[in-house]
Design an enzyme around this catalytic site. Sequence first.
Site, short mmCIF file in Angstrom:
data_model
loop_
_atom_site.label_atom_id
_atom_site.label_comp_id
_atom_site.label_asym_id
_atom_site.label_seq_id
_atom_site.Cartn_x
_atom_site.Cartn_y
_atom_site.Cartn_z
N ARG A 137 64.98 22.33 -14.44
CA ARG A 137 63.56 22.59 -14.28
C ARG A 137 62.84 21.20 -14.58
NH1 ARG A 137 63.15 27.11 -17.33
NH2 ARG A 137 64.86 27.72 -16.09
N ASP A 167 58.71 23.24 -18.09
CA ASP A 167 59.00 24.64 -18.44
C ASP A 167 57.81 24.69 -19.68
OD1 ASP A 167 59.76 27.35 -18.44
OD2 ASP A 167 61.71 26.68 -19.55
N ASP A 207 56.39 27.36 -22.07
CA ASP A 207 56.40 28.86 -22.77
C ASP A 207 55.53 29.05 -23.84
OD1 ASP A 207 58.55 29.31 -20.76
OD2 ASP A 207 60.18 28.87 -22.24
N1 ROI Z 1 68.07 24.39 -22.95
C1 ROI Z 1 67.45 23.42 -23.56
N2 ROI Z 1 68.29 22.69 -24.23
N3 ROI Z 1 65.97 23.18 -23.49
C2 ROI Z 1 65.46 24.00 -22.62
O1 ROI Z 1 64.20 23.81 -22.52
C3 ROI Z 1 65.89 25.20 -21.91
N4 ROI Z 1 65.28 25.92 -21.19
C4 ROI Z 1 65.84 26.95 -20.60
C5 ROI Z 1 67.34 27.00 -20.61
C6 ROI Z 1 67.86 27.08 -19.13
C7 ROI Z 1 67.79 28.64 -20.97
N5 ROI Z 1 67.99 26.29 -21.33
C8 ROI Z 1 67.42 25.16 -21.98
O2 ROI Z 1 65.15 27.69 -19.82
#
Ligand code: ROI
Length: 168
Positions: free
Chosen positions: A95, A98, A100
Amino acid sequence: MMSDITAFIALGSNLEKPALQLQRAVDDIDSSDSMRLLSCSRLYRSDPVGPEGQPDYCNAVISITTSLQPEPLLDTLQTIENHHGRQRSVRWGPRTLDLDILLYGDQQVHSERLTVPHEQMHGRAFVLYPLNDIAPDLTVPNKGRLATLLDNVPFEGLDVIAEHWPWF
Ligand code: ROI
């Protein structure tokens, strides 16, 4: 404003210049009328958690104050994600950005769209270590002290790539 709440937001990207995506996201958040940046963790590179074969991630955690309730905050963050070209296709796939909501004050939220504290945060090094940079004394509602959570999650698959950022 009296009703302002402190919230913690996790930022992640593994496409299209991830560090720049995080930098721009912080700018977008801080220039919004309804959110103000309080502090920023160090910037991390992290191994992807989830499907293999995707690029490394850039991760960070920030704290903000906001006048928004949890769901409008989620809407506002999703609008910023979409401005960064976020496509929601593959679950756990790569992505561009993100954002959150980890924590919203000390409140718990359980709705169809949103769970706060974030359901997976207590097991994720790429969330807990950045969070520890800015809030080492934190207690996560229902999960306990951050320091205790960190005892169970090793500093693995993570590198600090910048002590001080955003750069501009
Ligand atoms: N893995 C890492 N290292 N960092 C993330 O921000 C991250 N975000 C996700 C998933 C795909 C679970 N893996 C990730 O949403």
